[in-house]
Write a protein that holds these residues in place. Structure first.
Motif, PDB file in Angstrom:
ATOM      1  N   UNK A 174       9.293   1.276   9.750  1.00  0.00           N
ATOM      2  CA  UNK A 174      10.386   0.893   8.858  1.00  0.00           C
ATOM      3  C   UNK A 174      11.740   1.295   9.405  1.00  0.00           C
ATOM      4  N   UNK A 175      12.767   1.215   8.639  1.00  0.00           N
ATOM      5  CA  UNK A 175      12.809   0.757   7.248  1.00  0.00           C
ATOM      6  C   UNK A 175      12.855  -0.763   7.167  1.00  0.00           C
ATOM      7  N   UNK A 176      12.533  -1.271   5.982  1.00  0.00           N
ATOM      8  CA  UNK A 176      12.473  -2.724   5.763  1.00  0.00           C
ATOM      9  C   UNK A 176      13.854  -3.376   5.810  1.00  0.00           C
ATOM     10  N   UNK A 177      14.897  -2.637   5.456  1.00  0.00           N
ATOM     11  CA  UNK A 177      16.244  -3.217   5.384  1.00  0.00           C
ATOM     12  C   UNK A 177      16.725  -3.769   6.722  1.00  0.00           C
ATOM     13  N   UNK A 178      16.344  -3.128   7.819  1.00  0.00           N
ATOM     14  CA  UNK A 178      16.834  -3.568   9.121  1.00  0.00           C
ATOM     15  C   UNK A 178      15.775  -4.312   9.940  1.00  0.00           C
ATOM     16  N   UNK A 179      14.701  -4.752   9.301  1.00  0.00           N
ATOM     17  CA  UNK A 179      13.635  -5.466  10.018  1.00  0.00           C
ATOM     18  C   UNK A 179      14.022  -6.936  10.218  1.00  0.00           C
ATOM     19  N   UNK A 180      13.888  -7.431  11.439  1.00  0.00           N
ATOM     20  CA  UNK A 180      14.242  -8.828  11.747  1.00  0.00           C
ATOM     21  C   UNK A 180      13.164  -9.814  11.302  1.00  0.00           C
ATOM     22  N   UNK A 181      11.961  -9.325  11.014  1.00  0.00           N
ATOM     23  CA  UNK A 181      10.845 -10.181  10.603  1.00  0.00           C
ATOM     24  C   UNK A 181      10.720 -10.315   9.087  1.00  0.00           C
ATOM     25  N   UNK A 182      11.608  -9.696   8.350  1.00  0.00           N
ATOM     26  CA  UNK A 182      11.523  -9.688   6.893  1.00  0.00           C
ATOM     27  C   UNK A 182      11.731 -11.098   6.350  1.00  0.00           C
ATOM     28  N   UNK A 183      10.751 -11.563   5.538  1.00  0.00           N
ATOM     29  CA  UNK A 183      10.856 -12.868   4.894  1.00  0.00           C
ATOM     30  C   UNK A 183      10.078 -12.839   3.580  1.00  0.00           C
ATOM     31  N   UNK A 184      10.509 -13.628   2.606  1.00  0.00           N
ATOM     32  CA  UNK A 184       9.849 -13.593   1.294  1.00  0.00           C
ATOM     33  C   UNK A 184       8.433 -14.170   1.361  1.00  0.00           C
ATOM     34  N   UNK A 185       7.611 -13.738   0.437  1.00  0.00           N
ATOM     35  CA  UNK A 185       6.234 -14.256   0.351  1.00  0.00           C
ATOM     36  C   UNK A 185       6.249 -15.667  -0.091  1.00  0.00           C
ATOM     37  N   UNK A 243       0.838  -1.190   0.000  1.00  0.00           N
ATOM     38  CA  UNK A 243       0.000   0.000   0.000  1.00  0.00           C
ATOM     39  C   UNK A 243       0.881   1.252   0.000  1.00  0.00           C
ATOM     40  N   UNK A 244       0.400   2.350  -0.588  1.00  0.00           N
ATOM     41  CA  UNK A 244       1.143   3.596  -0.499  1.00  0.00           C
ATOM     42  C   UNK A 244       0.925   4.315   0.837  1.00  0.00           C
ATOM     43  N   UNK A 245       0.035   3.794   1.667  1.00  0.00           N
ATOM     44  CA  UNK A 245      -0.284   4.431   2.946  1.00  0.00           C
ATOM     45  C   UNK A 245       0.377   3.766   4.147  1.00  0.00           C
ATOM     46  N   UNK A 246       0.564   2.448   4.088  1.00  0.00           N
ATOM     47  CA  UNK A 246       1.068   1.683   5.223  1.00  0.00           C
ATOM     48  C   UNK A 246       2.160   0.735   4.755  1.00  0.00           C
ATOM     49  N   UNK A 247       3.264   0.681   5.494  1.00  0.00           N
ATOM     50  CA  UNK A 247       4.389  -0.177   5.118  1.00  0.00           C
ATOM     51  C   UNK A 247       4.079  -1.642   5.433  1.00  0.00           C
ATOM     52  N   UNK A 248       3.873  -1.962   6.707  1.00  0.00           N
ATOM     53  CA  UNK A 248       3.588  -3.353   7.086  1.00  0.00           C
ATOM     54  C   UNK A 248       2.934  -3.391   8.459  1.00  0.00           C
ATOM     55  N   UNK A 249       2.458  -4.581   8.829  1.00  0.00           N
ATOM     56  CA  UNK A 249       1.802  -4.753  10.124  1.00  0.00           C
ATOM     57  C   UNK A 249       2.805  -4.926  11.252  1.00  0.00           C
ATOM     58  N   UNK A 250       3.965  -5.493  10.946  1.00  0.00           N
ATOM     59  CA  UNK A 250       4.958  -5.800  11.976  1.00  0.00           C
ATOM     60  C   UNK A 250       5.739  -4.555  12.394  1.00  0.00           C
ATOM     61  N   UNK A 251       6.231  -3.808  11.420  1.00  0.00           N
ATOM     62  CA  UNK A 251       7.052  -2.634  11.719  1.00  0.00           C
ATOM     63  C   UNK A 251       6.675  -1.497  10.776  1.00  0.00           C
ATOM     64  N   UNK A 252       5.563  -0.798  11.039  1.00  0.00           N
ATOM     65  CA  UNK A 252       5.069   0.229  10.116  1.00  0.00           C
ATOM     66  C   UNK A 252       6.011   1.422   9.939  1.00  0.00           C
TER      67      UNK A 252
END
Length: 112
Positions: A101-112, A90-99
């Motif tokens: 951000x940034x995504x680069x340093x998120x520990x929950x990042x995993x591929x779909x 979405x252009x309004x919300x990044x994610x549910x886990x860490x809104x």
């Protein structure tokens, strides 16, 4: 085509511009050094010679600068990594886990 920019809260007129192809919802665009995110698009029609034709477009916008990690994806823009399982795409919300951000340093990042 005449395009009206209206603020999403209160529907107040911000600006009128003449654009050939008005942007779709979920896209950012710049008018007179001011950045906007299009939230909704409304078409206005007029009856001419017994037929309805599009007379103008009203864009409900939110004044907002495009985030640095916004990327084009399919229908428009998304914030963050659209290939992450938790991304809202979405252009309004990044994610549910860490809104925030940034995504680069998120520990929950995993591929779909």
């Amino acid at each position: 085509m005449l395009v009206e920019l209206r603020h999403i809260s209160g529907d107040r007129l911000i600006h009128r511009v003449d654009l050939e192809d008005p942007p779709q919802p979920g896209r950012w665009f710049v008018v007179e050094e001011q950045s906007f995110l299009v939230i909704q698009r409304r078409h206005r029609y007029a009856l001419r010679n017994g037929r309805y034709v599009m007379a103008s477009v009203a864009l409900l916008v939110k004044p907002q600068a495009r985030p640095a990690d916004a990327t084009p994806w399919r229908h428009g823009w998304v914030i963050g990594d659209p290939n992450c399982r938790f991304n809202a795409r979405s252009p309004l919300l990044r994610c549910a886990v860490w809104p925030e951000g940034p995504c680069d340093s998120c520990s929950h990042r995993e591929p779909r």
